[in-house]
Motif scaffolding. Structure first.
Motif, PDB file in Angstrom:
ATOM      1  N   ARG A  46     -22.274   2.153 -21.783  1.00 15.78           N
ATOM      2  CA  ARG A  46     -22.135   1.010 -20.864  1.00 15.78           C
ATOM      3  C   ARG A  46     -20.668   0.920 -20.483  1.00 15.78           C
ATOM      4  NH1 ARG A  46     -25.190  -1.178 -17.280  1.00 15.78           N
ATOM      5  NH2 ARG A  46     -25.376  -3.441 -17.201  1.00 15.78           N
ATOM      6  N   VAL A  47     -20.361   1.117 -19.211  1.00 14.28           N
ATOM      7  CA  VAL A  47     -18.960   1.142 -18.771  1.00 14.28           C
ATOM      8  C   VAL A  47     -18.748   0.140 -17.644  1.00 14.28           C
ATOM      9  CG1 VAL A  47     -17.084   2.558 -17.806  1.00 14.28           C
ATOM     10  CG2 VAL A  47     -18.743   3.596 -19.382  1.00 14.28           C
ATOM     11  N   LEU A  48     -17.684  -0.646 -17.761  1.00 19.65           N
ATOM     12  CA  LEU A  48     -17.221  -1.494 -16.662  1.00 19.65           C
ATOM     13  C   LEU A  48     -16.137  -0.707 -15.940  1.00 19.65           C
ATOM     14  CD1 LEU A  48     -17.149  -4.289 -15.218  1.00 19.65           C
ATOM     15  CD2 LEU A  48     -15.354  -4.936 -16.832  1.00 19.65           C
ATOM     16  N   TRP A  49     -16.484  -0.180 -14.765  1.00 22.01           N
ATOM     17  CA  TRP A  49     -15.515   0.583 -13.966  1.00 22.01           C
ATOM     18  C   TRP A  49     -14.755  -0.377 -13.052  1.00 22.01           C
ATOM     19  CZ3 TRP A  49     -14.695   5.628 -14.869  1.00 22.01           C
ATOM     20  CH2 TRP A  49     -15.703   6.374 -15.473  1.00 22.01           C
ATOM     21  N   VAL A  50     -13.433  -0.276 -13.062  1.00 22.78           N
ATOM     22  CA  VAL A  50     -12.633  -1.079 -12.129  1.00 22.78           C
ATOM     23  C   VAL A  50     -11.790  -0.124 -11.283  1.00 22.78           C
ATOM     24  CG1 VAL A  50     -10.943  -2.924 -11.853  1.00 22.78           C
ATOM     25  CG2 VAL A  50     -12.520  -2.976 -13.806  1.00 22.78           C
ATOM     26  N   PRO A  51     -12.205   0.111 -10.020  1.00 21.68           N
ATOM     27  CA  PRO A  51     -11.397   0.970  -9.151  1.00 21.68           C
ATOM     28  C   PRO A  51     -10.094   0.260  -8.790  1.00 21.68           C
ATOM     29  CG  PRO A  51     -13.628   0.602  -8.252  1.00 21.68           C
ATOM     30  CD  PRO A  51     -13.414  -0.390  -9.351  1.00 21.68           C
ATOM     31  N   VAL A  52      -9.012   1.028  -8.744  1.00 19.65           N
ATOM     32  CA  VAL A  52      -7.721   0.473  -8.310  1.00 19.65           C
ATOM     33  C   VAL A  52      -7.096   1.434  -7.308  1.00 19.65           C
ATOM     34  CG1 VAL A  52      -7.255  -0.807 -10.452  1.00 19.65           C
ATOM     35  CG2 VAL A  52      -6.517   1.552 -10.268  1.00 19.65           C
ATOM     36  N   GLU A  53      -6.358   0.892  -6.363  1.00 20.48           N
ATOM     37  CA  GLU A  53      -5.665   1.775  -5.410  1.00 20.48           C
ATOM     38  C   GLU A  53      -4.705   2.658  -6.195  1.00 20.48           C
ATOM     39  OE1 GLU A  53      -5.505  -0.493  -1.130  1.00 20.48           O
ATOM     40  OE2 GLU A  53      -3.957  -1.022  -2.572  1.00 20.48           O
ATOM     41  N   GLY A  54      -4.753   3.968  -5.909  1.00 22.82           N
ATOM     42  CA  GLY A  54      -3.935   4.861  -6.714  1.00 22.82           C
ATOM     43  C   GLY A  54      -3.059   5.804  -5.914  1.00 22.82           C
ATOM     44  N   GLU A  55      -3.044   5.642  -4.591  1.00 24.21           N
ATOM     45  CA  GLU A  55      -2.278   6.595  -3.792  1.00 24.21           C
ATOM     46  C   GLU A  55      -0.783   6.401  -4.026  1.00 24.21           C
ATOM     47  OE1 GLU A  55      -4.170   5.894   0.000  1.00 24.21           O
ATOM     48  OE2 GLU A  55      -5.135   7.860  -0.093  1.00 24.21           O
ATOM     49  N   ARG A  56      -0.090   7.532  -4.230  1.00 28.71           N
ATOM     50  CA  ARG A  56       1.340   7.487  -4.575  1.00 28.71           C
ATOM     51  C   ARG A  56       2.165   6.791  -3.506  1.00 28.71           C
ATOM     52  NH1 ARG A  56       1.660  12.335  -7.917  1.00 28.71           N
ATOM     53  NH2 ARG A  56       0.483  11.658  -9.750  1.00 28.71           N
ATOM     54  N   SER A  57       1.671   6.861  -2.257  1.00 28.39           N
ATOM     55  CA  SER A  57       2.445   6.276  -1.152  1.00 28.39           C
ATOM     56  C   SER A  57       2.497   4.747  -1.240  1.00 28.39           C
ATOM     57  CB  SER A  57       1.837   6.692   0.190  1.00 28.39           C
ATOM     58  OG  SER A  57       0.466   6.311   0.223  1.00 28.39           O
ATOM     59  N   ILE A  58       1.590   4.136  -2.003  1.00 30.57           N
ATOM     60  CA  ILE A  58       1.593   2.675  -2.139  1.00 30.57           C
ATOM     61  C   ILE A  58       2.402   2.315  -3.385  1.00 30.57           C
ATOM     62  CG2 ILE A  58       0.162   0.591  -2.324  1.00 30.57           C
ATOM     63  CD1 ILE A  58      -2.235   2.298  -1.402  1.00 30.57           C
ATOM     64  N   PRO A  59       3.468   1.509  -3.242  1.00 33.35           N
ATOM     65  CA  PRO A  59       4.226   1.111  -4.437  1.00 33.35           C
ATOM     66  C   PRO A  59       3.297   0.439  -5.443  1.00 33.35           C
ATOM     67  CG  PRO A  59       5.330   0.361  -2.425  1.00 33.35           C
ATOM     68  CD  PRO A  59       3.995   0.908  -2.009  1.00 33.35           C
ATOM     69  N   LEU A  60       3.534   0.687  -6.727  1.00 30.02           N
ATOM     70  CA  LEU A  60       2.650   0.167  -7.768  1.00 30.02           C
ATOM     71  C   LEU A  60       2.402  -1.340  -7.616  1.00 30.02           C
ATOM     72  CD1 LEU A  60       1.047   0.578 -10.363  1.00 30.02           C
ATOM     73  CD2 LEU A  60       3.180   0.340 -11.653  1.00 30.02           C
ATOM     74  N   ALA A  61       3.448  -2.094  -7.327  1.00 28.94           N
ATOM     75  CA  ALA A  61       3.316  -3.556  -7.246  1.00 28.94           C
ATOM     76  C   ALA A  61       2.335  -3.987  -6.148  1.00 28.94           C
ATOM     77  CB  ALA A  61       4.680  -4.188  -6.985  1.00 28.94           C
ATOM     78  N   GLU A  62       2.210  -3.158  -5.101  1.00 30.86           N
ATOM     79  CA  GLU A  62       1.357  -3.540  -3.953  1.00 30.86           C
ATOM     80  C   GLU A  62      -0.064  -3.007  -4.055  1.00 30.86           C
ATOM     81  OE1 GLU A  62       3.392  -2.416  -0.343  1.00 30.86           O
ATOM     82  OE2 GLU A  62       5.294  -3.139  -1.199  1.00 30.86           O
ATOM     83  N   ARG A  63      -0.341  -2.193  -5.062  1.00 27.66           N
ATOM     84  CA  ARG A  63      -1.698  -1.631  -5.177  1.00 27.66           C
ATOM     85  C   ARG A  63      -2.689  -2.723  -5.547  1.00 27.66           C
ATOM     86  NH1 ARG A  63      -0.209   3.961  -8.438  1.00 27.66           N
ATOM     87  NH2 ARG A  63       1.403   4.612  -6.958  1.00 27.66           N
ATOM     88  N   ARG A  64      -3.843  -2.663  -4.895  1.00 27.20           N
ATOM     89  CA  ARG A  64      -4.844  -3.715  -5.107  1.00 27.20           C
ATOM     90  C   ARG A  64      -5.973  -3.238  -6.023  1.00 27.20           C
ATOM     91  NH1 ARG A  64      -6.508  -4.745   0.810  1.00 27.20           N
ATOM     92  NH2 ARG A  64      -6.383  -2.503   0.587  1.00 27.20           N
ATOM     93  N   ILE A  65      -6.647  -4.211  -6.588  1.00 25.54           N
ATOM     94  CA  ILE A  65      -7.799  -3.940  -7.438  1.00 25.54           C
ATOM     95  C   ILE A  65      -9.052  -3.982  -6.570  1.00 25.54           C
ATOM     96  CG2 ILE A  65      -9.167  -4.932  -9.334  1.00 25.54           C
ATOM     97  CD1 ILE A  65      -6.393  -5.790 -10.460  1.00 25.54           C
ATOM     98  N   GLY A  66      -9.967  -3.071  -6.848  1.00 21.90           N
ATOM     99  CA  GLY A  66     -11.213  -3.004  -6.083  1.00 21.90           C
ATOM    100  C   GLY A  66     -12.340  -3.753  -6.779  1.00 21.90           C
ATOM    101  N   THR A  67     -13.546  -3.554  -6.267  1.00 21.13           N
ATOM    102  CA  THR A  67     -14.731  -4.237  -6.791  1.00 21.13           C
ATOM    103  C   THR A  67     -15.267  -3.515  -8.023  1.00 21.13           C
ATOM    104  OG1 THR A  67     -15.284  -4.919  -4.551  1.00 21.13           O
ATOM    105  CG2 THR A  67     -17.033  -5.064  -6.190  1.00 21.13           C
ATOM    106  N   ALA A  68     -15.377  -4.248  -9.106  1.00 16.02           N
ATOM    107  CA  ALA A  68     -15.842  -3.653 -10.367  1.00 16.02           C
ATOM    108  C   ALA A  68     -17.334  -3.368 -10.325  1.00 16.02           C
ATOM    109  CB  ALA A  68     -15.537  -4.621 -11.513  1.00 16.02           C
TER     110      ALA A  68
END
Length: 228
Positions: free
Chosen positions: A119-141
């Motif tokens: 049983r896994v709760l997957w949480v996608p997060v923006e991971g593209e290097r071009s986006i500064p870490l602070a600005e990366r958003r969390i997606g729909t779990a």
């Protein structure tokens, strides 16, 4: 709105955990980190686990680094997964350390890997290097358990890889072994060695290994849930 997101106590139920995870969608790392009072690293090179730690804090995970699920009382494992703008995973997903000794009588049913993935709760997060870490958003779990086909694939790969370990062939395992699962070295530096079995059945020292889910597997899993 921000009051909903104070770092929380351990969730009582799976639906409660899922609702908390869903509530994080759209927030940036900066917003969450400032609410949690956690400093944001420059990048994730030296702090690979930072995003996971931030989310554990909000979702009320209790396992810490213990070798059990992140929410042991719910039987749920938390996995953050960095994705690109199309929702495709950017890297393989670490599941657990691969046991290199003491594997007599171990079966898929009793394996640590299966327990972690049941049983896994997957949480996608923006991971593209071009986006500064602070600005990366969390997606729909999403909450996931392997369907029959996924379980079959995982079991087949696990059995094949464990056979190689038990037969003393750990050094010959490459990332190409396995259809959905791979084993590869898991160590911060090459001086960290662990005991394993050699080809003649003798004890050898080798790098610790980890089980990782290949990107094709997690991509198909996300695509099925989000109709990508």
């Amino acid at each position: 709105m921000h009051n909903d997101l104070l770092p929380l106590t351990i969730p009582d139920s799976e639906p409660e955990l899922y609702q908390r995870a869903i509530a994080l969608a759209g927030y940036t790392m900066k917003e969450l980190a400032s609410l949690a009072g956690m400093p944001i690293p420059e990048d994730l090179k030296r702090d690979k686990g930072w995003v996971g730690m931030l989310l554990e804090r909000y979702l009320g995970a209790s396992a810490g680094s213990k070798p059990e699920q992140d929410f042991p009382h719910l039987g749920v494992e938390l996995k953050t997964i960095p994705v690109n703008s199309k929702g495709n995973p950017l890297e393989t997903t670490f599941v657990c350390v691969a046991p290199l000794t003491g594997n007599n009588g171990i079966t898929w049913e009793s394996s640590h890997l299966r327990k972690k993935l049941c049983r896994v709760l997957w949480v996608p997060v923006e991971g593209e290097r071009s986006i500064p870490l602070a600005e990366r958003r969390i997606g729909t779990a999403l909450l996931w358990s392997p369907n029959e086909q996924e379980e079959r694939q995982l079991r087949h790969d696990w059995e094949e890889l464990m056979d190689l370990i038990v037969l003393g062939k750990v050094e010959s395992i490459t990332a190409r072994h396995g259809e959905v699962l791979q084993i590869r070295p898991k160590a911060a530096n090459s001086r960290v060695l662990t005991e394993a079995i050699g080809e003649q059945g003798q004890p050898i020292m080798t790098l610790p290994r980890g089980f990782y889910l290949k990107k094709e597997f997690t991509r198909a899993l996300l695509a099925r849930y989000f109709d990508l």
